[in-house]
Write a protein that holds these residues in place. Structure first.
Motif, mmCIF file in Angstrom:
data_model
loop_
_atom_site.group_PDB
_atom_site.id
_atom_site.type_symbol
_atom_site.label_atom_id
_atom_site.label_comp_id
_atom_site.label_asym_id
_atom_site.label_seq_id
_atom_site.Cartn_x
_atom_site.Cartn_y
_atom_site.Cartn_z
ATOM 1 N N VAL A 169 52.021 35.716 -16.930
ATOM 2 C CA VAL A 169 50.566 35.812 -16.938
ATOM 3 C C VAL A 169 50.002 35.156 -15.680
ATOM 4 O O VAL A 169 50.396 34.037 -15.334
ATOM 5 C CB VAL A 169 49.991 35.143 -18.204
ATOM 6 N N ARG A 170 49.120 35.867 -14.979
ATOM 7 C CA ARG A 170 48.517 35.369 -13.731
ATOM 8 C C ARG A 170 49.588 34.875 -12.758
ATOM 9 O O ARG A 170 49.473 33.804 -12.179
ATOM 10 C CB ARG A 170 47.510 34.273 -14.015
ATOM 11 N N ASN A 171 50.594 35.657 -12.579
ATOM 12 C CA ASN A 171 51.749 35.230 -11.790
ATOM 13 C C ASN A 171 51.546 35.438 -10.293
ATOM 14 O O ASN A 171 52.297 36.163 -9.646
ATOM 15 C CB ASN A 171 53.010 35.946 -12.267
ATOM 16 N N ILE A 172 50.563 34.768 -9.741
ATOM 17 C CA ILE A 172 50.368 34.777 -8.291
ATOM 18 C C ILE A 172 51.368 33.849 -7.606
ATOM 19 O O ILE A 172 51.465 33.815 -6.393
ATOM 20 C CB ILE A 172 48.923 34.362 -7.913
ATOM 21 N N PHE A 173 52.139 33.113 -8.419
ATOM 22 C CA PHE A 173 53.082 32.125 -7.904
ATOM 23 C C PHE A 173 54.432 32.724 -7.534
ATOM 24 O O PHE A 173 55.221 32.105 -6.840
ATOM 25 C CB PHE A 173 53.276 31.005 -8.935
ATOM 26 N N GLY A 174 54.708 33.918 -8.029
ATOM 27 C CA GLY A 174 55.968 34.562 -7.709
ATOM 28 C C GLY A 174 57.149 34.088 -8.542
ATOM 29 O O GLY A 174 58.295 34.223 -8.125
ATOM 30 N N PHE A 175 56.888 33.545 -9.716
ATOM 31 C CA PHE A 175 57.976 33.173 -10.614
ATOM 32 C C PHE A 175 58.611 34.429 -11.213
ATOM 33 O O PHE A 175 57.944 35.449 -11.370
ATOM 34 C CB PHE A 175 57.469 32.315 -11.780
ATOM 35 N N ARG A 176 59.860 34.317 -11.571
ATOM 36 C CA ARG A 176 60.516 35.343 -12.382
ATOM 37 C C ARG A 176 60.341 34.899 -13.834
ATOM 38 O O ARG A 176 61.053 34.006 -14.310
ATOM 39 C CB ARG A 176 61.987 35.443 -12.008
ATOM 40 N N ALA A 192 64.912 27.267 -11.426
ATOM 41 C CA ALA A 192 64.445 28.441 -10.674
ATOM 42 C C ALA A 192 63.069 28.134 -10.098
ATOM 43 O O ALA A 192 62.207 27.564 -10.769
ATOM 44 C CB ALA A 192 64.392 29.662 -11.575
ATOM 45 N N ALA A 193 62.869 28.526 -8.847
ATOM 46 C CA ALA A 193 61.625 28.208 -8.148
ATOM 47 C C ALA A 193 60.680 29.400 -8.101
ATOM 48 O O ALA A 193 61.081 30.553 -8.292
ATOM 49 C CB ALA A 193 61.942 27.745 -6.731
ATOM 50 N N ASP A 194 59.433 29.097 -7.806
ATOM 51 C CA ASP A 194 58.435 30.139 -7.605
ATOM 52 C C ASP A 194 58.694 30.843 -6.275
ATOM 53 O O ASP A 194 59.663 30.527 -5.576
ATOM 54 C CB ASP A 194 57.026 29.551 -7.661
ATOM 55 N N GLY A 195 57.836 31.776 -5.908
ATOM 56 C CA GLY A 195 58.024 32.555 -4.690
ATOM 57 C C GLY A 195 58.044 31.723 -3.422
ATOM 58 O O GLY A 195 58.676 32.097 -2.434
ATOM 59 N N SER A 196 57.387 30.576 -3.433
ATOM 60 C CA SER A 196 57.363 29.711 -2.255
ATOM 61 C C SER A 196 58.607 28.843 -2.165
ATOM 62 O O SER A 196 58.857 28.221 -1.128
ATOM 63 C CB SER A 196 56.122 28.812 -2.281
ATOM 64 N N GLY A 197 59.347 28.750 -3.265
ATOM 65 C CA GLY A 197 60.522 27.885 -3.307
ATOM 66 C C GLY A 197 60.185 26.422 -3.494
ATOM 67 O O GLY A 197 61.062 25.567 -3.450
#
Length: 150
Positions: free
Chosen positions: A51-58, A105-110
């Motif tokens: 939900v609202r995944n602007i963070f790039g998490f899987r 596991a990290a978000d899209g930014s790591g």
């Protein structure tokens, strides 16, 4: 506009005693998330449910809907929330899936890990503690979190 999360933890108390297929083994609502004060931190909602995944998490559990065999208590809670007329999504995840998840596991930014935004030391910690306790009593596959968003 903000996104709110509602939901409940439920379990199948009879599953270990009678087996998962027994007619007396049904899901029972255990506790409402409202009582556990999870808040609506978007990074946590993103990494857990997409939900609202602007963070790039899987995310771990996206758009599964309400479980077909969900408890009457969860159905009543969903209805009280406004049901499908108000909620813009629902999903669920078992304790077994949560235990098996990669919490590092990290978000899209790591930069941010799943553990950092939704782990035991966050507002989600009380949820995990309740699920962990119920799992010890009833088994990891017999405890799940059902959530919806508005």
């Amino acid at each position: 506009m903000s996104t709110d999360v509602g939901g409940m933890i439920e379990c199948r108390p009879g599953a270990l005693i009678w087996g998962e297929e027994d007619e007396d083994t049904v899901w029972v609502a255990a506790i409402d998330l409202f009582l556990l004060n999870v808040g609506n931190a978007y990074d946590a909602l993103a990494c857990l449910f997409g939900v609202r995944n602007i963070f790039g998490f899987r995310p771990l559990a996206v758009d599964r809907g309400l479980p077909e065999d969900t408890s009457d208590g969860v159905r009543a809670g969903f209805s009280a929330y406004g049901g499908s007329a108000y909620a813009h999504g629902a999903t669920w995840i078992s304790w077994a899936e949560l235990v098996a998840a990669d919490w590092d596991a990290a978000d899209g930014s790591g930069v941010h890990s799943r553990r950092a935004v939704a782990g035991d030391t966050t507002q989600w910690g009380p949820v995990w503690e309740v699920m962990r306790t119920l799992s010890g009593l009833h088994g990891a596959e017999n405890v799940r979190l059902v959530v919806w968003f508005g």
